[in-house]
Write a protein that holds these residues in place. Sequence first.
Motif, PDB file in Angstrom:
ATOM      1  N   GLN A 157       0.815  -1.210   0.000  1.00 17.48           N
ATOM      2  CA  GLN A 157       0.000   0.000   0.000  1.00 17.48           C
ATOM      3  C   GLN A 157       0.853   1.267   0.000  1.00 17.48           C
ATOM      4  O   GLN A 157       0.314   2.373   0.010  1.00 17.48           O
ATOM      5  CB  GLN A 157      -0.923   0.003   1.229  1.00 17.48           C
ATOM      6  N   LYS A 158       2.151   1.101  -0.013  1.00 18.22           N
ATOM      7  CA  LYS A 158       3.065   2.239   0.033  1.00 18.22           C
ATOM      8  C   LYS A 158       3.771   2.409  -1.307  1.00 18.22           C
ATOM      9  O   LYS A 158       3.707   1.547  -2.177  1.00 18.22           O
ATOM     10  CB  LYS A 158       4.084   2.053   1.158  1.00 18.22           C
ATOM     11  N   LYS A 159       4.460   3.518  -1.439  1.00 22.77           N
ATOM     12  CA  LYS A 159       5.274   3.765  -2.621  1.00 22.77           C
ATOM     13  C   LYS A 159       6.660   4.216  -2.187  1.00 22.77           C
ATOM     14  O   LYS A 159       6.843   4.735  -1.087  1.00 22.77           O
ATOM     15  CB  LYS A 159       4.640   4.833  -3.520  1.00 22.77           C
ATOM     16  N   ILE A 160       7.629   4.003  -3.053  1.00 26.49           N
ATOM     17  CA  ILE A 160       8.991   4.456  -2.811  1.00 26.49           C
ATOM     18  C   ILE A 160       9.327   5.534  -3.836  1.00 26.49           C
ATOM     19  O   ILE A 160       9.261   5.305  -5.039  1.00 26.49           O
ATOM     20  CB  ILE A 160       9.988   3.289  -2.908  1.00 26.49           C
ATOM     21  N   ILE A 161       9.655   6.708  -3.320  1.00 28.16           N
ATOM     22  CA  ILE A 161      10.008   7.846  -4.171  1.00 28.16           C
ATOM     23  C   ILE A 161      11.520   8.009  -4.123  1.00 28.16           C
ATOM     24  O   ILE A 161      12.093   8.245  -3.064  1.00 28.16           O
ATOM     25  CB  ILE A 161       9.330   9.140  -3.685  1.00 28.16           C
ATOM     26  N   GLU A 162      12.146   7.880  -5.274  1.00 29.20           N
ATOM     27  CA  GLU A 162      13.610   7.944  -5.355  1.00 29.20           C
ATOM     28  C   GLU A 162      14.055   9.364  -5.680  1.00 29.20           C
ATOM     29  O   GLU A 162      13.603   9.978  -6.642  1.00 29.20           O
ATOM     30  CB  GLU A 162      14.100   6.984  -6.431  1.00 29.20           C
TER      31      GLU A 162
END
Length: 205
Positions: A129-134
């Motif tokens: 349910q999360k996202k990873i922002i690089e």
Amino acid sequence: MKHHPLRSPALALAVSLMLVPAAWADGTAASAPVAALDNALIATMKSGSAGQDFQARYKALAPVVEQSYDLPEVTKNSVGFLWSTLPASQQNELINLFTTFTVSSYVSQFDSYNGQSLTIMPKEKVLGQKKIIETKLTPKDGGGVVIDYVVSNEKNGWKINDVLLNGTISQVAIHASDFASLVKSGDASQLIAALKTKINTLQGS
């Protein structure tokens, strides 16, 4: 500019966050808190180079950090499973101190501007349910360091709730390792004292 503020001497003790194979998803809403933080950090560095003192830079940066992060949740997860045993007064004090510590760390570390840039990569990795922002921090002469922010969609929008060092090492796990010996069931007085000392050191520097 010094090292990233969320790096720690306890890095060797950190637990790697095992990432499941992730799909890629385009998006903008999830990256909004990271973009706001990146812009504020550049402004903080420029203010440092212009001679603005610590407290002025702290005052300017604090609202952005508090808006970008879910700091109550980060504090809770950093303390770990004993959080629920602590009295509400200590929980509230820890949230306030951890917030001050986080902002002070950024102000102390992002203290001068020499042409650096902070760029959000155009893709977002999905992790449940999360996202990873690089984000890539690039010095004027090239190279750079990648910082991954874990964000989740809260009631009041997307918020940062962890940072991955080297792409896999959870900053929350580092804090949990650092804090473990300072919290007992029902009592976080040692951790409270330690955070006050850290804050005084950062603000004094």
